[in-house]
Design an enzyme around this catalytic site. Structure first.
Site, PDB file in Angstrom:
ATOM      1  CE1 TYR A  25     -11.311  -1.484  30.577  1.00 51.81           C
ATOM      2  CE2 TYR A  25     -13.388  -0.415  31.149  1.00 51.81           C
ATOM      3  CZ  TYR A  25     -12.044  -0.340  30.822  1.00 51.81           C
ATOM      4  OH  TYR A  25     -11.442   0.885  30.725  1.00 51.81           O
TER       5      TYR A  25
ATOM      6  CE  LYS B  28       3.605  -6.396  26.049  1.00 48.88           C
ATOM      7  NZ  LYS B  28       4.692  -5.495  25.603  1.00 48.88           N
TER       8      LYS B  28
ATOM      9  CG  ASP C 189       5.221  -2.363  23.943  1.00 51.56           C
ATOM     10  OD1 ASP C 189       4.668  -2.810  22.927  1.00 51.56           O
ATOM     11  OD2 ASP C 189       6.212  -2.913  24.467  1.00 51.56           O
TER      12      ASP C 189
ATOM     13  CG  ASP D 162     -10.002   3.283  29.017  1.00 49.49           C
ATOM     14  OD1 ASP D 162     -10.733   4.256  28.763  1.00 49.49           O
ATOM     15  OD2 ASP D 162      -9.425   3.128  30.116  1.00 49.49           O
TER      16      ASP D 162
ATOM     17  CG  ASP E 184      -8.303   8.966  27.756  1.00 46.82           C
ATOM     18  OD1 ASP E 184      -9.406   8.701  27.241  1.00 46.82           O
ATOM     19  OD2 ASP E 184      -8.172   9.366  28.933  1.00 46.82           O
TER      20      ASP E 184
HETATM   21  C1  IPM Z   1     -14.183   5.596  28.816  1.00 44.01           C
HETATM   22  C2  IPM Z   1     -14.075   5.704  30.307  1.00 44.01           C
HETATM   23  C3  IPM Z   1     -14.747   4.491  30.951  1.00 44.01           C
HETATM   24  C4  IPM Z   1     -13.996   3.254  30.504  1.00 44.01           C
HETATM   25  C5  IPM Z   1     -14.890   4.541  32.481  1.00 44.01           C
HETATM   26  C6  IPM Z   1     -15.580   5.804  32.938  1.00 44.01           C
HETATM   27  C7  IPM Z   1     -15.582   3.325  33.017  1.00 44.01           C
HETATM   28  O1  IPM Z   1     -12.763   5.858  30.704  1.00 44.01           O
HETATM   29  O2  IPM Z   1     -15.322   5.519  28.309  1.00 44.01           O
HETATM   30  O3  IPM Z   1     -13.154   5.594  28.147  1.00 44.01           O
HETATM   31  O4  IPM Z   1     -12.983   2.886  31.118  1.00 44.01           O
HETATM   32  O5  IPM Z   1     -14.429   2.641  29.526  1.00 44.01           O
HETATM   33 MG    MG Z   2     -11.413   6.115  29.069  1.00 38.69          MG
END
Ligand code: IPM
Ligand code: MG
Length: 401
Positions: free
Chosen positions: A177, A228, A260, A284, A288
């Site tokens: 990032y 990884k 993975d 990240d 999710d």
């Molecule tokens: C998160 C989001 C952010 C990230 C984006 C909005 C920059 O997806 O907080 O997980 O990638 O960190």
């Molecule tokens: Mg995210």
């Protein structure tokens, strides 16, 4: 300012077994606060559903404050697309300054179609990365807990999802990032290139590893480091340093997993995980994925902490422009982020428990927003959900700390 002791109370843990530690450190921290227990909170509603969910969380904070003898001064500042429209940049200097000078920062969500095609430095997301970097909040805690009330909202089979309680500790201010070099160029054939750099220095790995070991120690004592290392040098160093730091935590059981495989194991048998530590981009993605085990991304809070200074608290969901302004958003992730703010940001454990208990009570009473709704339950909008949480805060006495 109370925030300077943030890491002295090595906070970190949404778990029953942590109560004693959290209380102990919270006491230390509170003793440095002025007797009136007054805190400044920077609110960054942002874009899309951000303002709707922040409004609910603010009301919840205000109500618990009145019950716990705490005073909040809220300072609302523009951020993301809202700030772009107002000031031309996604993170105005005044917003960062206000955030730095406060005791904790609560963010709604940022982003939206309108700014999707902006140049990179004018994207709402860039503002969020600048905020994380500016506050130096390198440790991002993303708990994923399957509540018994919501087990049917999970897309996984009940027996797989039931009882999942894991924490993703994501490195937040390094890796691909932020790594350099990055950018666009052309190769020798004149073809366009886009490139980024995944890079970690030992101190960045060591400090997130320590946060993760501390977190695991106060949960169920198991830490899985995800990398990884079969391909990437940055991951090879990651694995080496995490293994080294493990000698400081003989009571924590460390394992390593390739990302993975971790992605697969999370949906195959998520109960095998207690605490996961991983880099910025894997964190990240895996957080999710972990959120979906719990039924809805609309339920999951997060805390981002640094070595000193205010923490940043935000739901892990995005700005959901498709439902923005329609009173359909689930405010509970933000309400639970406010609970994390109280617990980890301010050491106000009891106030945090009031909010957590109220969320459970609201769900027990059958109220559901669309994302977690199932037959026979009471479908409500964001505002009504907020009202019901307030009702529960008023009537629910939290378990003794
Ligand atoms: C998160 C989001 C952010 C990230 C984006 C909005 C920059 O997806 O907080 O997980 O990638 O960190
Ligand atoms: Mg995210």
């Amino acid at each position: 300012m109370a925030a300077s002791l943030q890491f002295n109370f090595k906070p970190l843990f949404l778990t029953k077994s942590s109560t004693n530690h959290a209380t102990k450190f919270a006491t230390i921290r509170c003793s440095t606060s002025p007797p009136s227990k007054s805190y400044t909170i920077t609110l960054l509603p942002g874009d899309g559903i951000g303002p709707e969910v922040i409004s609910v969380a603010k009301n919840s904070l205000q109500l618990v404050a009145s019950l716990e003898g705490i005073k909040f001064k809220f300072n609302e500042m523009p951020m993301g697309g809202a700030a772009l429209d107002l000031t031309g940049v996604p993170l105005p200097e005044e917003t960062l300054l206000a955030a730095k000078q406060s005791d904790a920062v609560l963010l709604g969500a940022i982003g939206g179609y309108k700014w999707d095609n902006n140049e990179k430095h004018l994207k709402p997301e860039t503002g969020l990365l600048q905020l994380r970097e500016g506050l130096k909040v390198f440790a991002n805690l993303r708990p994923a807990t399957v509540l018994p009330q919501l087990v049917d909202a999970s897309t996984l089979k009940k027996e797989v999802a039931e009882g999942v309680d894991l924490m993703v500790v994501r490195e937040l201010t390094g890796g691909i990032y932020f790594g350099k070099p990055r950018g666009f160029s052309t190769n020798e054939n004149g073809e366009e290139l886009g490139f980024n750099t995944e890079v970690y220095a030992t101190h960045e790995i060591d400090r997130i590893a320590r946060v993760a070991f501390e977190t695991a120690r106060k949960r169920r004592g198991k830490l899985c480091s995800v990398d990884k290392a079969n391909v990437l040098e940055a991951s090879m160093l990651w694995r080496k340093r995490v293994t080294l730091i493990a000698s400081e935590y003989p009571d924590v059981e460390l394992s390593h997993m390739y990302v993975d495989n971790a992605a697969m194991q999370l949906v195959r048998n998520p109960k095998q995980f207690d605490t996961i530590v991983t880099n910025n981009i894997f964190g990240d993605i895996l957080s999710d994925e972990a959120s979906m085990i719990t039924g809805s991304i609309g339920m999951l809070p997060s805390a981002s902490l640094g070595e000193s200074g205010p923490g940043l608290f935000e739901p892990i969901h995005g700005s959901a422009p498709d439902i923005a302004g329609q009173d359909k958003a689930n405010p509970l992730a933000t309400v639970l982020s406010a609970a994390m703010l109280l617990k980890y940001g301010l050491g106000e454990e009891k106030a945090a428990q009031r909010i957590e208990a109220a969320v459970l009570d609201t769900l027990n009473r059958g109220f559901r927003t669309g994302d977690i709704h199932s037959a026979g339950l009471n479908l409500v909008g964001c505002k009504e959900m907020g009202e019901q949480v307030l009702k529960s805060i008023d009537s629910t006495v939290p378990a003794a700390v």
